[in-house]
Structure formats: C-alpha cells, structure tokens
Write a protein that holds these residues in place. Structure first.
Motif, PDB file in Angstrom:
ATOM      1  N   ASN A 101      71.748  27.593  -5.342  1.00 37.00           N
ATOM      2  CA  ASN A 101      72.231  28.118  -6.454  1.00 37.00           C
ATOM      3  C   ASN A 101      72.109  27.356  -7.506  1.00 37.00           C
ATOM      4  O   ASN A 101      72.421  27.244  -8.671  1.00 37.00           O
ATOM      5  N   TYR A 102      71.310  26.630  -7.445  1.00 31.24           N
ATOM      6  CA  TYR A 102      70.904  25.492  -9.375  1.00 31.24           C
ATOM      7  C   TYR A 102      71.031  26.411 -10.739  1.00 31.24           C
ATOM      8  O   TYR A 102      69.772  27.308 -10.616  1.00 31.24           O
ATOM      9  N   LEU A 103      71.569  26.005 -11.722  1.00 35.12           N
ATOM     10  CA  LEU A 103      70.423  26.738 -13.015  1.00 35.12           C
ATOM     11  C   LEU A 103      69.909  25.656 -13.333  1.00 35.12           C
ATOM     12  O   LEU A 103      70.129  24.318 -13.604  1.00 35.12           O
ATOM     13  N   VAL A 104      68.638  26.174 -13.781  1.00 34.36           N
ATOM     14  CA  VAL A 104      67.183  25.887 -14.332  1.00 34.36           C
ATOM     15  C   VAL A 104      67.091  26.659 -15.593  1.00 34.36           C
ATOM     16  O   VAL A 104      67.539  27.538 -15.648  1.00 34.36           O
ATOM     17  N   ALA A 105      66.025  25.235 -17.151  1.00 34.98           N
ATOM     18  CA  ALA A 105      65.896  26.527 -17.682  1.00 34.98           C
ATOM     19  C   ALA A 105      64.081  26.918 -17.184  1.00 34.98           C
ATOM     20  O   ALA A 105      63.698  26.166 -16.479  1.00 34.98           O
ATOM     21  N   VAL A 106      64.157  28.133 -17.996  1.00 34.40           N
ATOM     22  CA  VAL A 106      62.621  28.670 -17.507  1.00 34.40           C
ATOM     23  C   VAL A 106      61.858  28.959 -19.059  1.00 34.40           C
ATOM     24  O   VAL A 106      62.164  29.197 -19.718  1.00 34.40           O
ATOM     25  N   ILE A 107      60.785  28.142 -18.786  1.00 38.04           N
ATOM     26  CA  ILE A 107      60.427  27.715 -20.564  1.00 38.04           C
ATOM     27  C   ILE A 107      58.660  28.062 -20.245  1.00 38.04           C
ATOM     28  O   ILE A 107      58.166  28.054 -18.429  1.00 38.04           O
ATOM     29  N   ASP A 108      57.485  28.490 -21.087  1.00 37.54           N
ATOM     30  CA  ASP A 108      56.644  28.320 -20.742  1.00 37.54           C
ATOM     31  C   ASP A 108      55.383  27.510 -20.655  1.00 37.54           C
ATOM     32  O   ASP A 108      56.162  26.380 -21.641  1.00 37.54           O
ATOM     33  N   LEU A 109      55.401  26.887 -19.592  1.00 40.00           N
ATOM     34  CA  LEU A 109      54.957  25.421 -19.112  1.00 40.00           C
ATOM     35  C   LEU A 109      53.055  25.174 -20.022  1.00 40.00           C
ATOM     36  O   LEU A 109      52.400  24.027 -19.451  1.00 40.00           O
ATOM     37  N   THR A 110      52.711  26.202 -20.376  1.00 42.39           N
ATOM     38  CA  THR A 110      51.051  26.254 -21.036  1.00 42.39           C
ATOM     39  C   THR A 110      50.673  24.874 -21.387  1.00 42.39           C
ATOM     40  O   THR A 110      49.659  24.824 -21.450  1.00 42.39           O
ATOM     41  N   HIS A 111      51.665  25.099 -22.819  1.00 45.54           N
ATOM     42  CA  HIS A 111      51.438  23.994 -23.635  1.00 45.54           C
ATOM     43  C   HIS A 111      51.331  22.716 -23.062  1.00 45.54           C
ATOM     44  O   HIS A 111      50.173  21.174 -22.877  1.00 45.54           O
ATOM     45  N   VAL A 112      52.373  22.510 -21.597  1.00 44.46           N
ATOM     46  CA  VAL A 112      52.126  20.784 -21.349  1.00 44.46           C
ATOM     47  C   VAL A 112      50.635  20.747 -19.882  1.00 44.46           C
ATOM     48  O   VAL A 112      49.868  20.027 -20.117  1.00 44.46           O
ATOM     49  N   ASN A 113      50.216  22.022 -19.388  1.00 48.61           N
ATOM     50  CA  ASN A 113      49.494  22.451 -18.450  1.00 48.61           C
ATOM     51  C   ASN A 113      48.313  22.162 -19.345  1.00 48.61           C
ATOM     52  O   ASN A 113      47.023  21.363 -18.799  1.00 48.61           O
ATOM     53  N   GLN A 114      47.665  22.426 -20.647  1.00 52.24           N
ATOM     54  CA  GLN A 114      46.550  22.202 -21.420  1.00 52.24           C
ATOM     55  C   GLN A 114      46.483  20.760 -21.740  1.00 52.24           C
ATOM     56  O   GLN A 114      46.075  20.482 -22.126  1.00 52.24           O
ATOM     57  N   THR A 115      47.287  20.422 -21.959  1.00 52.17           N
ATOM     58  CA  THR A 115      47.730  18.961 -22.727  1.00 52.17           C
ATOM     59  C   THR A 115      46.874  18.183 -21.014  1.00 52.17           C
ATOM     60  O   THR A 115      45.959  17.300 -21.607  1.00 52.17           O
ATOM     61  N   TYR A 116      47.613  18.087 -19.971  1.00 49.28           N
ATOM     62  CA  TYR A 116      46.978  17.963 -18.084  1.00 49.28           C
ATOM     63  C   TYR A 116      45.691  18.101 -18.261  1.00 49.28           C
ATOM     64  O   TYR A 116      44.702  16.933 -17.799  1.00 49.28           O
ATOM     65  N   GLU A 117      45.272  19.138 -18.837  1.00 49.98           N
ATOM     66  CA  GLU A 117      44.098  19.775 -17.702  1.00 49.98           C
ATOM     67  C   GLU A 117      42.643  19.147 -18.461  1.00 49.98           C
ATOM     68  O   GLU A 117      42.052  18.273 -18.976  1.00 49.98           O
ATOM     69  N   SER A 165      63.439  29.811 -24.923  1.00 50.51           N
ATOM     70  CA  SER A 165      63.921  29.591 -23.525  1.00 50.51           C
ATOM     71  C   SER A 165      65.154  30.456 -22.789  1.00 50.51           C
ATOM     72  O   SER A 165      66.118  31.156 -23.398  1.00 50.51           O
ATOM     73  N   ASN A 166      64.735  30.728 -21.468  1.00 53.01           N
ATOM     74  CA  ASN A 166      65.543  31.016 -20.714  1.00 53.01           C
ATOM     75  C   ASN A 166      66.368  30.342 -19.949  1.00 53.01           C
ATOM     76  O   ASN A 166      66.251  29.112 -19.401  1.00 53.01           O
ATOM     77  N   ILE A 167      67.496  30.974 -18.716  1.00 54.68           N
ATOM     78  CA  ILE A 167      67.909  30.457 -17.500  1.00 54.68           C
ATOM     79  C   ILE A 167      67.964  30.807 -16.076  1.00 54.68           C
ATOM     80  O   ILE A 167      67.557  32.245 -16.545  1.00 54.68           O
ATOM     81  N   THR A 168      68.088  30.564 -15.272  1.00 53.92           N
ATOM     82  CA  THR A 168      68.441  31.152 -14.539  1.00 53.92           C
ATOM     83  C   THR A 168      68.576  30.202 -13.273  1.00 53.92           C
ATOM     84  O   THR A 168      68.785  28.874 -13.031  1.00 53.92           O
ATOM     85  N   TYR A 169      69.707  31.177 -11.914  1.00 52.91           N
ATOM     86  CA  TYR A 169      70.235  30.448 -11.343  1.00 52.91           C
ATOM     87  C   TYR A 169      69.039  30.367  -9.109  1.00 52.91           C
ATOM     88  O   TYR A 169      68.556  31.475  -9.796  1.00 52.91           O
ATOM     89  N   ILE A 170      68.449  29.402  -9.496  1.00 54.13           N
ATOM     90  CA  ILE A 170      67.567  29.755  -8.694  1.00 54.13           C
ATOM     91  C   ILE A 170      68.068  29.054  -6.666  1.00 54.13           C
ATOM     92  O   ILE A 170      68.949  28.391  -6.739  1.00 54.13           O
ATOM     93  N   LYS A 171      67.938  30.121  -5.862  1.00 49.60           N
ATOM     94  CA  LYS A 171      68.500  30.092  -4.448  1.00 49.60           C
ATOM     95  C   LYS A 171      68.530  28.724  -3.935  1.00 49.60           C
ATOM     96  O   LYS A 171      69.866  28.023  -3.714  1.00 49.60           O
ATOM     97  N   GLU A 172      67.481  27.904  -3.987  1.00 48.70           N
ATOM     98  CA  GLU A 172      67.463  26.758  -3.364  1.00 48.70           C
ATOM     99  C   GLU A 172      66.444  26.128  -4.113  1.00 48.70           C
ATOM    100  O   GLU A 172      65.677  26.190  -4.226  1.00 48.70           O
ATOM    101  N   ILE A 173      66.882  24.856  -4.681  1.00 58.65           N
ATOM    102  CA  ILE A 173      65.421  23.700  -4.579  1.00 58.65           C
ATOM    103  C   ILE A 173      65.575  22.448  -3.572  1.00 58.65           C
ATOM    104  O   ILE A 173      66.977  22.585  -3.090  1.00 58.65           O
ATOM    105  N   GLN A 174      64.694  22.097  -3.464  1.00 60.92           N
ATOM    106  CA  GLN A 174      64.486  20.864  -2.245  1.00 60.92           C
ATOM    107  C   GLN A 174      64.068  19.940  -2.726  1.00 60.92           C
ATOM    108  O   GLN A 174      62.641  20.011  -3.203  1.00 60.92           O
TER     109      GLN A 174
END
Length: 145
Positions: free
Chosen positions: A96-112, A79-88
């Motif tokens: 400058n909010y710290l978030v995790a960055v991961i591939d959500l393809t498997h989640v979206n395949q489940t939803y699909e 997984s990765n992390i990054t600071y996002i300039k703005e979350i609203q």
C-alpha cells in the motif's frame, strides 16, 4: 529478540546517453508486473506512468492533486497520486505504497530519440531513504535494507 535485517541486492543498468552523461535503470514489480524504471536520487517521490497505471493497475484509484510536478526536462501541470498494493524490489516488498502518477510520454520520447528503451516509472528518494539505499556504481548494484 533481534530482528533480522534483510538486504536486497538489485542489479543496475547504467546507460550512457552521451559522453559523460548516464542514466541508471532497474527492474521493479508493481502488483506482480515487472517493469523497467529509472533510478533518480533527485526525485522526491517514486512515480509511475499514468498509462501503465490505467492499463495494468485498473483497480487502483488515483486522486488528482493540484500541484505541478517537475520531471525530466519538463513540468507537468497536473499529477495524481495512488496507493499501489505492492511494489517489489528484489526481496523488499512495499505494501500500500503511495506513489505519484504522471504521464511519462515526454520522457520516453526523449529515450526513443536516443535509441533507448522506455520506462514505466521512477524510483525516487522516498524509497531510497526509507530503505537506506547504497548505490555501488563500480559493481552496478543497488543495495536496500
């Protein structure tokens, strides 16, 4: 001087995946781009989809962390992390909010697979705790302070 507490009331979309099983979604802006996200009180950290960050937040630099991350129905080995300039979220702006960055393809395949729309992130308990969240299922709203 008394500081005024601003309350944001965010509409929720409660979706039945099967009888007695629900997922809760909401809209959120990331660097002014509106996205659909999952509300997950069990997620320790707010997450954004790796492809979304690469394509829509090009100036954001991610840093790889060497720990595995569990997400809906699977474990992601990197997984990765990054600071996002703005979350609203409505009136609440997180700079400058710290978030995790991961591939959500498997989640979206489940939803699909069950005929549901994709997501581009997960709002986790970090934001919910920080903003003293109240989830009102009867009114289908999320209240943040």
């Amino acid at each position: 001087m008394v500081k005024k507490v601003v309350k944001s009331i965010i509409p929720l979309e409660v979706v039945a995946l099967q009888e007695g099983s629900y997922h809760v979604f909401l809209k959120m802006k990331v660097n002014k781009k509106s996205i659909r996200v999952l509300l997950d009180t069990g997620a320790s950290k707010t997450v954004l989809d790796k492809t979304f960050v690469e394509e829509k937040c090009k100036s954001q630099k991610t840093e790889t962390i060497g720990q595995s991350t569990s997400s809906l129905h699977s474990t992601v080995s990197e997984s990765n992390i990054t600071y996002i300039k703005e979350i609203q979220l409505d009136q609440v702006k997180l700079k400058n909010y710290l978030v995790a960055v991961i591939d959500l393809t498997h989640v979206n395949q489940t939803y699909e697979g069950v005929g549901k729309k994709p997501i581009f992130g997960i709002v986790g308990s970090d934001i919910l705790m920080e903003r003293k969240a109240i989830i009102d299922y009867s009114k289908k709203i999320l209240i943040l302070k």
